[in-house]
Motif scaffolding. Structure first.
Motif, PDB file in Angstrom:
ATOM      1  N   LEU A 270      18.938   0.503 -16.145  1.00 45.54           N
ATOM      2  CA  LEU A 270      18.479   1.402 -15.081  1.00 45.54           C
ATOM      3  C   LEU A 270      16.990   1.631 -15.271  1.00 45.54           C
ATOM      4  CD1 LEU A 270      18.927   3.453 -12.742  1.00 45.54           C
ATOM      5  CD2 LEU A 270      19.280   5.190 -14.510  1.00 45.54           C
ATOM      6  N   THR A 271      16.255   1.493 -14.196  1.00 48.65           N
ATOM      7  CA  THR A 271      14.828   1.788 -14.250  1.00 48.65           C
ATOM      8  C   THR A 271      14.608   3.193 -13.720  1.00 48.65           C
ATOM      9  OG1 THR A 271      14.315  -0.527 -13.909  1.00 48.65           O
ATOM     10  CG2 THR A 271      12.562   1.047 -13.420  1.00 48.65           C
ATOM     11  N   VAL A 272      13.889   3.988 -14.478  1.00 54.62           N
ATOM     12  CA  VAL A 272      13.644   5.381 -14.098  1.00 54.62           C
ATOM     13  C   VAL A 272      12.151   5.579 -13.897  1.00 54.62           C
ATOM     14  CG1 VAL A 272      13.743   7.757 -14.917  1.00 54.62           C
ATOM     15  CG2 VAL A 272      15.639   6.220 -15.388  1.00 54.62           C
ATOM     16  N   CYS A 273      11.782   6.241 -12.820  1.00 58.39           N
ATOM     17  CA  CYS A 273      10.365   6.448 -12.523  1.00 58.39           C
ATOM     18  C   CYS A 273      10.122   7.852 -11.995  1.00 58.39           C
ATOM     19  CB  CYS A 273       9.977   5.487 -11.398  1.00 58.39           C
ATOM     20  SG  CYS A 273       8.746   4.337 -11.837  1.00 58.39           S
ATOM     21  N   ASN A 274       9.194   8.565 -12.581  1.00 57.54           N
ATOM     22  CA  ASN A 274       8.762   9.839 -11.991  1.00 57.54           C
ATOM     23  C   ASN A 274       7.938   9.568 -10.745  1.00 57.54           C
ATOM     24  OD1 ASN A 274       9.752  11.395 -14.101  1.00 57.54           O
ATOM     25  ND2 ASN A 274       7.799  11.440 -15.205  1.00 57.54           N
ATOM     26  N   ALA A 320       5.120   4.791 -12.679  1.00 55.67           N
ATOM     27  CA  ALA A 320       5.181   4.452 -11.242  1.00 55.67           C
ATOM     28  C   ALA A 320       3.971   3.595 -10.869  1.00 55.67           C
ATOM     29  CB  ALA A 320       5.225   5.717 -10.403  1.00 55.67           C
ATOM     30  N   ARG A 321       2.837   3.922 -11.449  1.00 55.76           N
ATOM     31  CA  ARG A 321       1.643   3.120 -11.152  1.00 55.76           C
ATOM     32  C   ARG A 321       1.819   1.695 -11.679  1.00 55.76           C
ATOM     33  NH1 ARG A 321      -3.078   6.364  -9.955  1.00 55.76           N
ATOM     34  NH2 ARG A 321      -2.446   8.545  -9.948  1.00 55.76           N
ATOM     35  N   ASP A 322       2.317   1.578 -12.927  1.00 53.12           N
ATOM     36  CA  ASP A 322       2.448   0.244 -13.549  1.00 53.12           C
ATOM     37  C   ASP A 322       3.557  -0.578 -12.901  1.00 53.12           C
ATOM     38  OD1 ASP A 322       0.504   1.002 -15.230  1.00 53.12           O
ATOM     39  OD2 ASP A 322       1.803   1.322 -16.982  1.00 53.12           O
TER      40      ASP A 322
END
Ligand code: UFG
Length: 353
Positions: A270-274, A320-322
């Motif tokens: 699972l990929t998690v991103c703020n 999130a940027r990367d």
């Protein structure tokens, strides 16, 4: 791509649908219209009225519409209500969500982007909050979002679901077409603007927090920026593994640990991103910025703390940027509040019933 957006008639969902349709994607909206608004769904998207609890109907819909990816925004999302009615939150956010996962498995749909929340962090010890901060929700709303993230993680490991969970911070603002209209409204920005219009009295919940002006600090993000991140996240799920193409080697992803529990980031599945701006503003700063948008000071009274409010929530948005190549474009409070104000001016009665 052919996308199913659950909750696509709600605030975040409808703006994401606008963005997807404008980018040439084929969009089907599934919404119960209990809290969503029919007219929030832009022409060009198909609206199907229904619930997540009809698992077989969902599977049929996924097959009939030949869906490639799902954007899952449908949820109950009021913190206070969740404490009073946890059954509603578990039923709709967890049971409904798992029904969606099972329908996706049945129909062979592997790509899923999920509207999660900073509420999974509870009262964090460190701000800005990185995605690998401890997950410790302090209300049923955050707990049900965390539970669904957990299901996505395990389904990712066992069945190859390619999932991205986007943890939203404080969403605000509007597009020309769609804005924020909840009933009851509990969020700060709409409440401040309603006070500017003389429609309600504004109460600042607590001035004794350990922050420079004593009021809570939050990270506000424009709903249009959020919609852009959804599109980027949906595109990320097109890769065999969302982050790297090979499971398990990217810091943005999580894999179930044998024995369960709450796997820490740094694994696979699972990929998690703020999703936040990376900076914070206090309640009083929001009220002042709104005053400069509307051209007059906004009256307020000071009240007691609202139970469950952490002093400060600010995102680290480096991931999130990367991973998504995403940068928020509408960074100032004035821009966000200004767009919400314009929407209120152009929609004085809100959405038609
Ligand atoms: N506030 C007031 N008066 C109001 C409304 C809010 O003083 O009339 C204060 C709150 O106490 C808080 C801040 O303004 O300090 C922001 O409150 P919101 O209700 O706008 O937002 P929250 O930070 O409580 O919650 C939002 C989302 C949740 C999500 C959370 C995670 O609404 O769904 O962010 O950061 F879980």
């Amino acid at each position: 791509m052919r996308v199913l957006v659950t909750g696509g008639a709600g605030y975040v969902g409808s703006v994401s649908v606008e963005r997807l349709v404008a980018s040439g994607h084929d969009v089907t909206v599934l919404d119960s219209l209990v809290t969503g608004h029919r007219s929030a769904v832009v022409d060009g998207a198909r609206l199907v009225q229904g619930t997540l609890r009809d698992r077989d109907g969902l599977e049929r819909l996924l097959r009939e519409e030949r869906i490639d990816a799902v954007l899952h925004c449908a949820a109950r999302s009021l913190v206070g209500q969740s404490a009073a009615e946890p059954a509603l939150y578990y039923t709709e956010n967890v049971v409904g969500g798992v029904g969606l996962l099972d329908a996706m498995l049945g129909a062979g749909v592997e790509r899923l982007v999920f509207s999660s929340t900073a509420a999974v962090y509870g009262a964090p010890e460190v701000v800005p909050i990185p995605e690998d901060a401890p997950v410790a929700p302090i209300n049923p709303y955050g707990e049900t979002k965390r539970a669904f993230e957990g299901a996505m993680r395990w389904y990712g490991g066992a069945y190859g679901l390619r999932g991205v969970a986007l943890r939203y911070f404080n969403v605000a603002g509007a597009t020309e077409r769609n804005g924020e209209q909840h009933d009851p409204e509990t969020h700060l920005v709409p409440n401040v603007l309603a006070a500017a219009l003389g429609r309600r009295q504004l109460t600042v919940f607590g001035t004794d927090y350990p922050t420079p002006d004593g009021t809570c600090i939050r990270d506000y993000i424009h709903v249009e920026d959020l919609a852009n991140a959804h599109l980027a996240a949906l595109e990320l799920t097109a890769r065999k593994h969302p982050t790297t193409g090979s499971p398990g080697s990217d810091p943005g992803s999580e894999r179930p640990e044998p024995g369960g529990g709450d796997p820490t980031p740094g694994h696979g599945g699972l990929t998690v991103c703020n999703l936040g701006s990376g900076s914070g503003f206090s309640v009083l700063e929001v009220i002042r910025a709104a005053g400069s948008v509307v051209g007059r000071p906004i009256p307020y009274q000071v009240g007691a703390r609202r139970p469950g409010d952490p002093a400060a929530l600010i995102a680290s948005n480096a991931r999130a940027r990367d991973l998504l190549g995403w940068t928020p474009r509408h960074g100032t409070l004035e821009e966000m509040i200004g767009s919400a104000w314009r929407w209120l001016e152009t929609h004085p009665e809100g959405y038609p019933p």
